[in-house]
Every structure is written in C-alpha cells, then in structure tokens.
Design a protein around this motif. Structure first.
Motif, PDB file in Angstrom:
ATOM      1  N   MET A   1      55.965 106.159  57.188  1.00  0.00           N
ATOM      2  CA  MET A   1      56.401 106.767  58.422  1.00  0.00           C
ATOM      3  C   MET A   1      56.095 108.241  58.427  1.00  0.00           C
ATOM      4  O   MET A   1      56.978 109.044  58.557  1.00  0.00           O
ATOM      5  N   PRO A   2      54.867 108.541  58.259  1.00  0.00           N
ATOM      6  CA  PRO A   2      54.536 109.962  58.212  1.00  0.00           C
ATOM      7  C   PRO A   2      54.562 110.633  59.581  1.00  0.00           C
ATOM      8  O   PRO A   2      54.256 110.032  60.597  1.00  0.00           O
ATOM      9  N   HIS A   3      54.960 111.888  59.525  1.00  0.00           N
ATOM     10  CA  HIS A   3      54.821 112.765  60.680  1.00  0.00           C
ATOM     11  C   HIS A   3      53.737 113.750  60.319  1.00  0.00           C
ATOM     12  O   HIS A   3      53.771 114.357  59.242  1.00  0.00           O
ATOM     13  N   ILE A   4      52.756 113.917  61.196  1.00  0.00           N
ATOM     14  CA  ILE A   4      51.598 114.751  60.920  1.00  0.00           C
ATOM     15  C   ILE A   4      51.477 115.810  62.009  1.00  0.00           C
ATOM     16  O   ILE A   4      51.514 115.490  63.197  1.00  0.00           O
TER      17      ILE A   4
ATOM     18  N   GLN B   1      51.713 102.601  57.782  1.00  0.00           N
ATOM     19  CA  GLN B   1      51.558 101.676  58.904  1.00  0.00           C
ATOM     20  C   GLN B   1      51.418 102.439  60.227  1.00  0.00           C
ATOM     21  O   GLN B   1      52.250 103.303  60.535  1.00  0.00           O
ATOM     22  N   LEU B   2      50.404 102.082  61.016  1.00  0.00           N
ATOM     23  CA  LEU B   2      50.108 102.776  62.267  1.00  0.00           C
ATOM     24  C   LEU B   2      51.300 102.888  63.228  1.00  0.00           C
ATOM     25  O   LEU B   2      51.503 103.955  63.813  1.00  0.00           O
ATOM     26  N   PRO B   3      52.127 101.841  63.416  1.00  0.00           N
ATOM     27  CA  PRO B   3      53.213 101.967  64.397  1.00  0.00           C
ATOM     28  C   PRO B   3      54.216 103.088  64.111  1.00  0.00           C
ATOM     29  O   PRO B   3      54.941 103.501  65.017  1.00  0.00           O
ATOM     30  N   VAL B   4      54.248 103.602  62.877  1.00  0.00           N
ATOM     31  CA  VAL B   4      55.201 104.672  62.572  1.00  0.00           C
ATOM     32  C   VAL B   4      54.508 105.983  62.171  1.00  0.00           C
ATOM     33  O   VAL B   4      55.138 106.882  61.634  1.00  0.00           O
TER      34      VAL B   4
ATOM     35  N   ALA C   1      66.772 112.329  53.024  1.00  0.00           N
ATOM     36  CA  ALA C   1      66.766 113.471  53.939  1.00  0.00           C
ATOM     37  C   ALA C   1      65.672 113.361  54.984  1.00  0.00           C
ATOM     38  O   ALA C   1      65.316 114.353  55.615  1.00  0.00           O
ATOM     39  N   TYR C   2      65.138 112.173  55.175  1.00  0.00           N
ATOM     40  CA  TYR C   2      63.973 112.008  56.033  1.00  0.00           C
ATOM     41  C   TYR C   2      64.033 110.627  56.659  1.00  0.00           C
ATOM     42  O   TYR C   2      64.361 109.645  55.985  1.00  0.00           O
ATOM     43  N   GLY C   3      63.721 110.540  57.945  1.00  0.00           N
ATOM     44  CA  GLY C   3      63.732 109.232  58.577  1.00  0.00           C
ATOM     45  C   GLY C   3      63.394 109.313  60.050  1.00  0.00           C
ATOM     46  O   GLY C   3      63.004 110.352  60.567  1.00  0.00           O
ATOM     47  N   TYR C   4      63.528 108.193  60.719  1.00  0.00           N
ATOM     48  CA  TYR C   4      63.292 108.117  62.162  1.00  0.00           C
ATOM     49  C   TYR C   4      64.227 107.076  62.729  1.00  0.00           C
ATOM     50  O   TYR C   4      64.796 106.248  61.998  1.00  0.00           O
ATOM     51  N   GLY C   5      64.411 107.112  64.029  1.00  0.00           N
ATOM     52  CA  GLY C   5      65.282 106.149  64.690  1.00  0.00           C
ATOM     53  C   GLY C   5      66.730 106.242  64.241  1.00  0.00           C
ATOM     54  O   GLY C   5      67.475 105.264  64.341  1.00  0.00           O
ATOM     55  N   GLY C   6      67.120 107.402  63.724  1.00  0.00           N
ATOM     56  CA  GLY C   6      68.499 107.592  63.293  1.00  0.00           C
ATOM     57  C   GLY C   6      68.822 107.011  61.934  1.00  0.00           C
ATOM     58  O   GLY C   6      69.993 106.977  61.536  1.00  0.00           O
ATOM     59  N   LYS C   7      67.799 106.551  61.190  1.00  0.00           N
ATOM     60  CA  LYS C   7      68.023 105.961  59.871  1.00  0.00           C
ATOM     61  C   LYS C   7      67.141 106.667  58.848  1.00  0.00           C
ATOM     62  O   LYS C   7      65.975 106.948  59.114  1.00  0.00           O
TER      63      LYS C   7
ATOM     64  N   GLU D   1      65.719 106.199  52.850  1.00  0.00           N
ATOM     65  CA  GLU D   1      66.501 105.607  51.764  1.00  0.00           C
ATOM     66  C   GLU D   1      67.261 104.390  52.272  1.00  0.00           C
ATOM     67  O   GLU D   1      67.289 103.340  51.624  1.00  0.00           O
ATOM     68  N   TYR D   2      67.871 104.499  53.446  1.00  0.00           N
ATOM     69  CA  TYR D   2      68.570 103.355  54.048  1.00  0.00           C
ATOM     70  C   TYR D   2      67.601 102.204  54.262  1.00  0.00           C
ATOM     71  O   TYR D   2      67.900 101.056  53.926  1.00  0.00           O
ATOM     72  N   ARG D   3      66.437 102.491  54.807  1.00  0.00           N
ATOM     73  CA  ARG D   3      65.440 101.432  55.050  1.00  0.00           C
ATOM     74  C   ARG D   3      65.027 100.771  53.738  1.00  0.00           C
ATOM     75  O   ARG D   3      64.857  99.560  53.669  1.00  0.00           O
ATOM     76  N   HIS D   4      64.846 101.582  52.698  1.00  0.00           N
ATOM     77  CA  HIS D   4      64.484 101.064  51.376  1.00  0.00           C
ATOM     78  C   HIS D   4      65.553 100.115  50.853  1.00  0.00           C
ATOM     79  O   HIS D   4      65.271  99.014  50.376  1.00  0.00           O
ATOM     80  N   GLN D   5      66.814 100.529  50.956  1.00  0.00           N
ATOM     81  CA  GLN D   5      67.916  99.697  50.477  1.00  0.00           C
ATOM     82  C   GLN D   5      68.035  98.401  51.279  1.00  0.00           C
ATOM     83  O   GLN D   5      68.265  97.334  50.709  1.00  0.00           O
ATOM     84  N   GLN D   6      67.837  98.486  52.593  1.00  0.00           N
ATOM     85  CA  GLN D   6      67.922  97.295  53.444  1.00  0.00           C
ATOM     86  C   GLN D   6      66.816  96.305  53.136  1.00  0.00           C
ATOM     87  O   GLN D   6      66.974  95.107  53.318  1.00  0.00           O
TER      88      GLN D   6
END
Length: 132
Positions: free
Chosen positions: A1-4, A35-38, A115-121, A124-129
């Motif tokens: 989910m990179p921001h460029i 992944q392109l969508p993010v 300390a980094y994410g998108y969509g309010g998550k 680290e949360y995504r990794h754990q899920q």
C-alpha cells in the motif's frame, strides 16, 4: 500500500504525468511486489528556475530532475529489492527525460506498520487480521 509523491521539474505536462504514473506504478508492482489497487501516486511540478542543484538552477543547467518519495510498510521489502527499485526508477525516468540530471533523488521510506495505513486501519492491524 505504498503512497508515492513525485516532483518533476518544469511546467505541468499531462502526457509526462501519465507516463510517470504508469512507469512508477509498474515498477512498484514488479520490483517491490505491491498491489495496484492500493498504490496512490501524486505528481507535482516545480519550475526549473526554482529547482537548484549544486547552487545552480535546472533552467541555467538546461537539465530536468525528479524527486520520488515512496512510503512502504517496514520489513516488507529487502535491501536488494529497494536498491533495484532505485536503479530501475532512475533508469525509467532517464528514458522519459533524456536531459535528466544525475542528482535526482528517490527515497524509500520504511514506515512502521503500527504507524501507517489507509482506510482507517494500520498495516499492523491488516497483518494481524491476515493471520501471517
């Protein structure tokens, strides 16, 4: 989910913007495995007479330049992958801008997953899920 974020010297150019976004997104996928969508990309232009390298403006040097910052989640890419990304992005930008100054920077920012994410998550949360 990179921001460029890409800064390009010169006047806004829709065709150059599109080509830059396409090549950066492709390399971010193929080299870093993102992944392109993010993948989010912003492009900003800076006048050549206000961009200085070695105390001289790009306008006076007759050169162009770019600066790319990419934020990725820490520990998701190896040093070798990041080094390859720097090489390939610089080479691709040199193909788009034949007058490219060598002092065009790329910064791969390893952001902590908590300390980094998108969509309010957070990542680290995504990794754990994901149960990884």
């Amino acid at each position: 989910m990179p921001h460029i974020v890409v800064h390009l010297s010169g006047e806004p150019d829709a065709q150059l913007t599109r080509k830059t976004v396409d090549v950066v997104a492709e390399l971010t996928q193929s080299v870093l495995g993102k992944q392109l969508p993010v993948i989010a990309v912003t492009v900003q232009y800076i006048a050549a007479d206000t961009w200085f390298i070695g105390g001289q403006s790009l306008a006076s040097l007759g050169k162009s330049a770019f600066h790319l910052d990419i934020s990725i989640t820490d520990e998701t890419n190896t040093k070798a992958e990041k080094a390859r990304y720097l090489r390939e992005v610089h080479a691709a930008m040199a193909r788009l801008r034949p007058d490219l100054h060598e002092v065009s920077y790329i910064h791969v920012i390893d952001a902590r997953g908590a300390a980094y994410g998108y969509g309010g998550k957070t990542q680290e949360y995504r990794h754990q899920q994901a149960g990884v």
